[in-house]
Design a protein around this motif. Structure first.
Motif, PDB file in Angstrom:
ATOM      1  N   ARG A  87       0.804  -1.232   0.000  1.00  0.00           N
ATOM      2  CA  ARG A  87       0.000   0.000   0.000  1.00  0.00           C
ATOM      3  C   ARG A  87       0.826   1.266   0.000  1.00  0.00           C
ATOM      4  O   ARG A  87       0.276   2.355   0.136  1.00  0.00           O
ATOM      5  N   GLN A  88       2.126   1.113  -0.135  1.00  0.00           N
ATOM      6  CA  GLN A  88       3.007   2.291  -0.160  1.00  0.00           C
ATOM      7  C   GLN A  88       2.790   3.196   1.052  1.00  0.00           C
ATOM      8  O   GLN A  88       2.744   4.419   0.927  1.00  0.00           O
ATOM      9  N   THR A  89       2.583   2.592   2.197  1.00  0.00           N
ATOM     10  CA  THR A  89       2.364   3.395   3.387  1.00  0.00           C
ATOM     11  C   THR A  89       3.038   2.742   4.577  1.00  0.00           C
ATOM     12  O   THR A  89       3.320   1.546   4.551  1.00  0.00           O
ATOM     13  N   ALA A  95      -3.337   2.638   6.456  1.00  0.00           N
ATOM     14  CA  ALA A  95      -3.556   1.212   6.198  1.00  0.00           C
ATOM     15  C   ALA A  95      -5.011   0.849   6.468  1.00  0.00           C
ATOM     16  O   ALA A  95      -5.629   0.094   5.716  1.00  0.00           O
ATOM     17  N   LEU A  98      -7.369   2.403   3.649  1.00  0.00           N
ATOM     18  CA  LEU A  98      -7.288   1.746   2.354  1.00  0.00           C
ATOM     19  C   LEU A  98      -7.973   0.387   2.339  1.00  0.00           C
ATOM     20  O   LEU A  98      -8.319  -0.119   1.287  1.00  0.00           O
ATOM     21  N   SER A  99      -8.162  -0.207   3.500  1.00  0.00           N
ATOM     22  CA  SER A  99      -8.753  -1.540   3.519  1.00  0.00           C
ATOM     23  C   SER A  99     -10.267  -1.480   3.351  1.00  0.00           C
ATOM     24  O   SER A  99     -10.906  -2.479   3.136  1.00  0.00           O
TER      25      SER A  99
END
Lengths: 100, 192
Positions: A87-89, A95, A98-99
């Motif tokens: 996730r590029q985080t 996190a 984005l889920s």
């Protein structure tokens, strides 16, 4: 050197770690908070060993705590790498967002 | 002898204060690199305190392991925290008030318990050589503990590699592992 003094210091270290584990957004900083909490546990266990029952069994418990800390670090780094790749985080909040 | 005891007491408490303050500094300092070293200082202080409590082996293990671990962590931060200010000022917290309140409450609760509990007197006396006694315990009656930890550590290695590996055999050979030739970004072999 008294048991109470050592335990109070370990409680202070544990509480500071708890603050970090709850408040930090970066995964690695959360891990640092957890580490600090375990640091407090190590001191408390060592003090209890010395002041209450100084037989080798208590030291084995300390070794288990140290091993648990190592495992936590290893898995934490692996999860952080996975999170970074997927996730590029490296932030817990991002996190979670984005889920959804 | 009395003076020595007082000095040891002062040193023990001072180390504890250093451990707490440097632990607090982890979440206050401006950069993650500094935070890592603050955590290392906290661990070293606790390690020395453990040495004061006559557990030479455990104390040395804590100090050595944590110094190495924090060095790895510092490198890791510089590597992966590119999007974050790894070496620059930062403040990345959420629910700060809740966290502070929880931490303070936890400390007060623990402190109350510590001060209220009527702690028992010491049972038994420490072995003559603490490290030798630990070694004998690990190789004797407590061997099962280490025997249980060993597979857990192996599982951690496997899980860590699986989680961290960018490409696994399923990426190369497909879900049923039957895909040939493998799907590699750069074909290997000698062309036969």
């Amino acid at each position: 050197m008294t048991l109470e003094a050592a335990l109070l210091l370990s409680a202070a270290i544990f509480s500071v770690g708890l603050y970090g584990a709850i408040s930090q957004q970066v995964v690695v900083m959360v891990m640092m908070g957890l580490e600090l909490m375990i640091n407090g546990v190590i001191l408390a266990a060592a003090a209890c060993w010395w002041f209450l029952a100084p037989d080798p069994t208590g030291q084995v418990l300390l070794m288990v705590v140290i091993a648990a800390m190592t495992l936590e670090m290893a898995m934490g780094f692996a999860v952080a790498v996975l999170l970074h790749r997927a996730r590029q985080t490296d932030m817990t909040d991002m996190a979670t967002d984005l889920s959804r | 002898m009395e003076v020595l005891t007082v000095l040891v007491d002062i040193a023990f408490v001072a180390l504890g204060v250093v451990a707490v303050l440097s632990g607090g500094a982890v979440f206050v300092v401006d950069s993650m690199a500094r935070a890592t070293y603050a955590l290392a200082v906290s661990f070293v202080a606790v390690g020395v305190q453990v040495l004061f409590l006559q557990q030479s082996y455990v104390g040395v293990v804590v100090i050595l392991m944590m110094v190495m671990e924090m060095a790895v962590m510092a490198v890791y931060m510089v590597m992966f925290m590119g999007m974050n200010p790894a070496l620059m000022p930062m403040s990345m917290v959420h629910s700060n008030r809740t966290a502070v309140a929880t931490a303070v409450l936890t400390f007060l609760l623990l402190a109350a318990g510590i001060l209220v509990v009527d702690w028992p007197a010491r049972r038994g006396s420490p072995p003559r050589d603490v490290t030798e006694a630990l070694g004998e315990a690990l190789m004797g009656p407590q061997m099962l503990v280490m025997a249980v930890i060993s597979p857990v550590m192996v599982a951690t290695i496997v899980a860590g590699v699986v989680l961290a590996a960018p490409r696994t055999r399923y990426d190369r050979f497909g879900d049923d592992l039957r895909q040939r030739p493998p799907d590699d970004p750069q074909p290997g072999g000698v062309g036969r």
